[in-house]
Design a protein around this motif. Structure first.
Motif, PDB file in Angstrom:
ATOM      1  N   THR A   5       0.836  -1.190   0.000  1.00  0.00           N
ATOM      2  CA  THR A   5       0.000   0.000   0.000  1.00  0.00           C
ATOM      3  C   THR A   5       0.872   1.241   0.000  1.00  0.00           C
ATOM      4  OG1 THR A   5      -1.722  -1.145   1.253  1.00  0.00           O
ATOM      5  CG2 THR A   5      -1.820   1.258   1.206  1.00  0.00           C
ATOM      6  N   GLN A   6       0.669   2.075  -1.002  1.00  0.00           N
ATOM      7  CA  GLN A   6       1.375   3.349  -1.066  1.00  0.00           C
ATOM      8  C   GLN A   6       0.369   4.482  -0.861  1.00  0.00           C
ATOM      9  OE1 GLN A   6       4.044   2.228  -4.864  1.00  0.00           O
ATOM     10  NE2 GLN A   6       4.507   4.231  -3.985  1.00  0.00           N
ATOM     11  N   SER A   7       0.805   5.490  -0.128  1.00  0.00           N
ATOM     12  CA  SER A   7      -0.034   6.672   0.044  1.00  0.00           C
ATOM     13  C   SER A   7       0.833   7.905   0.191  1.00  0.00           C
ATOM     14  CB  SER A   7      -0.943   6.507   1.278  1.00  0.00           C
ATOM     15  OG  SER A   7      -0.173   6.375   2.443  1.00  0.00           O
ATOM     16  N   PRO A   8       0.326   9.078  -0.208  1.00  0.00           N
ATOM     17  CA  PRO A   8      -0.951   9.232  -0.899  1.00  0.00           C
ATOM     18  C   PRO A   8      -0.819   8.835  -2.365  1.00  0.00           C
ATOM     19  CG  PRO A   8       0.129  11.360  -0.752  1.00  0.00           C
ATOM     20  CD  PRO A   8       1.031  10.378  -0.037  1.00  0.00           C
ATOM     21  N   LEU A  21       6.625   9.960   1.384  1.00  0.00           N
ATOM     22  CA  LEU A  21       5.754   9.007   0.728  1.00  0.00           C
ATOM     23  C   LEU A  21       5.743   7.730   1.563  1.00  0.00           C
ATOM     24  CD1 LEU A  21       6.725  11.061  -1.461  1.00  0.00           C
ATOM     25  CD2 LEU A  21       6.583   9.181  -3.105  1.00  0.00           C
ATOM     26  N   SER A  22       4.542   7.222   1.786  1.00  0.00           N
ATOM     27  CA  SER A  22       4.407   6.040   2.628  1.00  0.00           C
ATOM     28  C   SER A  22       4.367   4.768   1.797  1.00  0.00           C
ATOM     29  CB  SER A  22       3.119   6.158   3.452  1.00  0.00           C
ATOM     30  OG  SER A  22       2.829   4.953   4.112  1.00  0.00           O
ATOM     31  N   CYS A  23       4.972   3.698   2.325  1.00  0.00           N
ATOM     32  CA  CYS A  23       4.900   2.376   1.709  1.00  0.00           C
ATOM     33  C   CYS A  23       4.795   1.338   2.821  1.00  0.00           C
ATOM     34  CB  CYS A  23       6.123   2.107   0.839  1.00  0.00           C
ATOM     35  SG  CYS A  23       6.107   0.441   0.120  1.00  0.00           S
ATOM     36  N   PHE A  88       6.647   9.655 -11.043  1.00  0.00           N
ATOM     37  CA  PHE A  88       5.802   8.599 -10.489  1.00  0.00           C
ATOM     38  C   PHE A  88       6.706   7.740  -9.617  1.00  0.00           C
ATOM     39  CE2 PHE A  88       2.190   6.215  -9.982  1.00  0.00           C
ATOM     40  CZ  PHE A  88       2.124   4.988 -10.642  1.00  0.00           C
ATOM     41  N   TYR A  89       6.379   7.624  -8.318  1.00  0.00           N
ATOM     42  CA  TYR A  89       7.224   6.893  -7.387  1.00  0.00           C
ATOM     43  C   TYR A  89       6.582   5.549  -7.058  1.00  0.00           C
ATOM     44  CZ  TYR A  89       9.975  11.085  -6.861  1.00  0.00           C
ATOM     45  OH  TYR A  89      10.788  12.166  -7.113  1.00  0.00           O
ATOM     46  N   LEU A  90       7.380   4.512  -7.189  1.00  0.00           N
ATOM     47  CA  LEU A  90       6.890   3.154  -7.000  1.00  0.00           C
ATOM     48  C   LEU A  90       7.667   2.461  -5.902  1.00  0.00           C
ATOM     49  CD1 LEU A  90       6.577   2.414 -10.758  1.00  0.00           C
ATOM     50  CD2 LEU A  90       4.682   2.183  -9.159  1.00  0.00           C
ATOM     51  N   ASP A 106       0.754   0.644  -5.834  1.00  0.00           N
ATOM     52  CA  ASP A 106       0.050   1.382  -6.883  1.00  0.00           C
ATOM     53  C   ASP A 106       0.693   2.716  -7.237  1.00  0.00           C
ATOM     54  OD1 ASP A 106      -3.249   0.305  -5.783  1.00  0.00           O
ATOM     55  OD2 ASP A 106      -1.836  -0.582  -7.210  1.00  0.00           O
ATOM     56  N   GLY A 107       1.699   3.125  -6.497  1.00  0.00           N
ATOM     57  CA  GLY A 107       2.444   4.318  -6.862  1.00  0.00           C
ATOM     58  C   GLY A 107       1.912   5.606  -6.271  1.00  0.00           C
ATOM     59  N   THR A 108       2.805   6.593  -6.186  1.00  0.00           N
ATOM     60  CA  THR A 108       2.455   7.956  -5.790  1.00  0.00           C
ATOM     61  C   THR A 108       2.960   8.895  -6.870  1.00  0.00           C
ATOM     62  OG1 THR A 108       2.556   7.556  -3.403  1.00  0.00           O
ATOM     63  CG2 THR A 108       2.911   9.821  -4.144  1.00  0.00           C
ATOM     64  N   ARG A 109       2.071   9.764  -7.321  1.00  0.00           N
ATOM     65  CA  ARG A 109       2.457  10.736  -8.349  1.00  0.00           C
ATOM     66  C   ARG A 109       2.753  12.059  -7.647  1.00  0.00           C
ATOM     67  NH1 ARG A 109       2.391   9.778 -13.536  1.00  0.00           N
ATOM     68  NH2 ARG A 109       1.059   7.968 -13.259  1.00  0.00           N
ATOM     69  N   LEU A 110       3.998  12.493  -7.735  1.00  0.00           N
ATOM     70  CA  LEU A 110       4.440  13.711  -7.063  1.00  0.00           C
ATOM     71  C   LEU A 110       4.607  14.827  -8.082  1.00  0.00           C
ATOM     72  CD1 LEU A 110       5.553  15.239  -4.563  1.00  0.00           C
ATOM     73  CD2 LEU A 110       7.782  14.257  -5.086  1.00  0.00           C
TER      74      LEU A 110
END
Lengths: 113, 114
Positions: A5-8, A21-23, A88-90, A106-110
């Motif tokens: 789970t990635q957020s946000p 960024l959380s993972c 896009f961070y994965l 699912d990635g975080t778009r910064l």
């Protein structure tokens, strides 16, 4: 269901600001990774961790920092020193780092404000 | 020379046909090869991995590895519109046993036309 789970999902950064960024994973995987993907390009490794309280720089670690205080969690901080953070961070994990396939969140778009 | 090369595409294939995606790599000693599917705006999803020369089949997907020629291919039989995505090839170079050394290609965009 086990997974990563990635957020946000989307994050905006102001100039001079650090963002985290959380993972989180519940797969009981030892190894975790952070990648950056720019449009039309492959993934580039930022940091990885093989075990709790240990992590190693990848190919593009400058301007980023990580911690691995728990097996389940591998947060990535994008510092103000990273001048081009829009990407896009994965986050990924694998059972271990020995030739095992990786599974991605699912990635975080910064983006920069 | 890029370490893992893929044609960026787009590769357009009619529905029901075989889609053939190719990837070449520069390190002759590479041992581990992966194919990921990435839908637009989504994260990569592992669909195949292959370690030995030859073919490996999983449902409609077949990975083909030719170490002598340094290429790995992905065949998709009976292509469906849902197969439209970018396919990333990834390789772990020789001398490394760690997934931390995995190198990704920039991907081939596949479009299945009805």
């Amino acid at each position: 269901d086990g997974g990563i789970t990635q957020s946000p999902k989307y994050l905006f950064r102001k100039e001079g600001q650090n963002v985290t960024l959380s993972c989180e994973q519940n797969l009981n995987h030892d190894a975790m990774y952070w990648y950056r993907q720019d449009p039309g390009q492959g993934l580039r490794l930022i940091y990885y961790s093989q075990i709790v309280n240990d992590f190693q720089k990848g190919d593009i670690a400058e301007g980023y920092s990580v911690s691995r205080e728990k097996k389940e969690s591998f947060p990535l901080t994008v510092t103000s020193a990273q001048k081009n953070p829009t990407a896009f961070y994965l986050c990924a994990s694998s059972v271990d780092t020995q030739l095992r396939p990786q599974h991605f969140g699912d990635g975080t778009r910064l983006s920069i404000l | 020379q890029k370490e893992v090369e893929q044609n960026s595409g787009p590769l357009s294939v009619p529905e029901g046909a075989i889609a053939s995606l190719n990837c070449t790599y520069s390190d002759r000693g590479s041992q581990s090869f992966f194919w990921y599917r990435q839908y637009s705006g989504k994260s990569p999803e592992l669909i195949m991995f292959i370690y030995s020369n030859g073919d490996k089949e999983d449902g409609r997907f077949t990975a083909q590895l030719n170490k002598a020629s340094q290429y790995v291919s992905l065949l998709i039989r009976d292509s469906q519109p849902s197969d439209s995505a970018t396919y990333l090839c990834a390789v772990i170079p020789g001398g490394y046993s760690s997934a931390s050394k995995i190198i990704f290609g920039s991907g081939t965009r596949l479009s299945i036309r009805p």
